[in-house]
Design a protein around this motif. Structure first.
Motif, PDB file in Angstrom:
ATOM      1  N   ALA A 134       0.935  -1.146   0.098  1.00 36.07           N
ATOM      2  CA  ALA A 134       0.095   0.145  -0.123  1.00 36.07           C
ATOM      3  C   ALA A 134       0.970   1.274  -0.155  1.00 36.07           C
ATOM      4  CB  ALA A 134      -0.814  -0.100   1.230  1.00 36.07           C
ATOM      5  N   LEU A 135       1.841   1.451   0.877  1.00 42.84           N
ATOM      6  CA  LEU A 135       2.842   2.621   0.478  1.00 42.84           C
ATOM      7  C   LEU A 135       3.658   2.708  -0.338  1.00 42.84           C
ATOM      8  CD1 LEU A 135       4.001   4.564   2.473  1.00 42.84           C
ATOM      9  CD2 LEU A 135       5.865   3.081   3.380  1.00 42.84           C
ATOM     10  N   ALA A 136       3.974   1.370  -1.072  1.00 43.26           N
ATOM     11  CA  ALA A 136       4.531   1.660  -2.464  1.00 43.26           C
ATOM     12  C   ALA A 136       3.506   2.239  -3.537  1.00 43.26           C
ATOM     13  CB  ALA A 136       5.004   0.213  -3.174  1.00 43.26           C
ATOM     14  N   LYS A 137       2.360   1.794  -3.396  1.00 41.39           N
ATOM     15  CA  LYS A 137       1.315   2.406  -4.574  1.00 41.39           C
ATOM     16  C   LYS A 137       0.988   3.764  -4.035  1.00 41.39           C
ATOM     17  CE  LYS A 137      -0.898  -1.952  -5.321  1.00 41.39           C
ATOM     18  NZ  LYS A 137      -2.130  -2.896  -4.937  1.00 41.39           N
ATOM     19  N   GLN A 138       0.995   4.250  -2.812  1.00 35.75           N
ATOM     20  CA  GLN A 138       0.700   5.555  -2.297  1.00 35.75           C
ATOM     21  C   GLN A 138       2.128   6.577  -2.985  1.00 35.75           C
ATOM     22  OE1 GLN A 138       0.476   5.962   1.626  1.00 35.75           O
ATOM     23  NE2 GLN A 138      -0.346   8.167   1.893  1.00 35.75           N
ATOM     24  N   LEU A 139       3.212   5.926  -2.757  1.00 30.84           N
ATOM     25  CA  LEU A 139       4.391   6.530  -3.309  1.00 30.84           C
ATOM     26  C   LEU A 139       4.614   6.857  -4.875  1.00 30.84           C
ATOM     27  CD1 LEU A 139       7.098   5.294  -0.826  1.00 30.84           C
ATOM     28  CD2 LEU A 139       6.301   7.580  -1.044  1.00 30.84           C
ATOM     29  N   ALA A 140       3.948   5.499  -5.436  1.00 29.59           N
ATOM     30  CA  ALA A 140       4.101   5.681  -6.925  1.00 29.59           C
ATOM     31  C   ALA A 140       3.189   6.782  -7.503  1.00 29.59           C
ATOM     32  CB  ALA A 140       3.703   4.348  -7.570  1.00 29.59           C
ATOM     33  N   THR A 141       1.918   6.909  -6.763  1.00 27.23           N
ATOM     34  CA  THR A 141       0.937   7.768  -7.120  1.00 27.23           C
ATOM     35  C   THR A 141       1.262   9.177  -6.736  1.00 27.23           C
ATOM     36  OG1 THR A 141      -0.857   6.146  -6.752  1.00 27.23           O
ATOM     37  CG2 THR A 141      -1.473   8.763  -6.634  1.00 27.23           C
ATOM     38  N   ALA A 142       2.046   9.518  -5.639  1.00 20.79           N
ATOM     39  CA  ALA A 142       2.586  10.826  -5.343  1.00 20.79           C
ATOM     40  C   ALA A 142       3.801  11.222  -6.107  1.00 20.79           C
ATOM     41  CB  ALA A 142       2.897  10.776  -4.027  1.00 20.79           C
ATOM     42  N   THR A 143       4.800  10.239  -6.424  1.00 19.45           N
ATOM     43  CA  THR A 143       6.003  10.745  -7.041  1.00 19.45           C
ATOM     44  C   THR A 143       5.921  10.426  -8.761  1.00 19.45           C
ATOM     45  OG1 THR A 143       6.927   8.401  -7.015  1.00 19.45           O
ATOM     46  CG2 THR A 143       7.369   9.992  -5.261  1.00 19.45           C
ATOM     47  N   GLY A 144       5.055   9.582  -9.240  1.00 20.89           N
ATOM     48  CA  GLY A 144       4.776   9.462 -10.557  1.00 20.89           C
ATOM     49  C   GLY A 144       5.791   8.396 -10.949  1.00 20.89           C
TER      50      GLY A 144
END
Length: 155
Positions: A134-144
């Motif tokens: 979930a954190l990886a997905k959140q970071l992927a969304t935030a950072t692109g």
């Protein structure tokens, strides 16, 4: 803002209690009159001092909306040093699974590119794997930055 810190978690407080207990346990090494007592006492408390410094300066990683950062903070409060990285330095986010020698498997959340930036690591329990994903997905969304497919070779 996304932050991963180790200070103030239960393990951090347990480590402090262990350091205090080890200091109390080593007192007889200082009270002996022999050279051996003094030598081992000096060695014991030097190692405890090193461990205390490492305990007292935990790192935290985060995303502030523009940059990834790693901060080393005195007692988790005052920033002593900070490294900042632009998201353009990284090409993908990887969840690496590491088999432990003694049965404790770990999962690492890593940004890969010209260099590697470890954002966090956890014991690989089912709940921690879900948390890391979930954190990886959140970071992927935030950072692109895209998340690498499981099993993808490092490049």
């Amino acid at each position: 803002m996304i932050v991963h810190r180790t200070a103030f978690r239960p393990g951090w407080w347990i480590a402090a209690a262990l350091l205090i207990a080890a200091a109390w346990w080593g007192q007889p090494l200082l009270s002996g009159a022999s050279f051996e007592h003094g030598f081992f006492g000096l060695f014991w408390y030097t190692m405890l001092a090193l461990a205390t410094v490492l305990w007292a300066v935990p790192a935290e990683q985060g995303w502030d909306g523009h940059m990834l950062y790693r901060r080393w903070r005195l007692l988790g409060l005052a920033t002593l040093r900070e490294q900042r990285h632009a998201p353009g330095e990284f090409t993908r986010i990887v969840l690496e699974h590491e088999a432990g020698v003694f049965g404790w498997h770990r999962v690492w959340l890593v940004f890969e590119g010209e260099h590697r930036f470890v954002f966090g690591h956890w014991r690989a329990s089912a709940s921690n794997l879900a948390w890391a994903d979930a954190l990886a997905k959140q970071l992927a969304t935030a950072t692109g930055i895209p998340i690498a497919e499981p099993g993808a070779e490092a490049g």
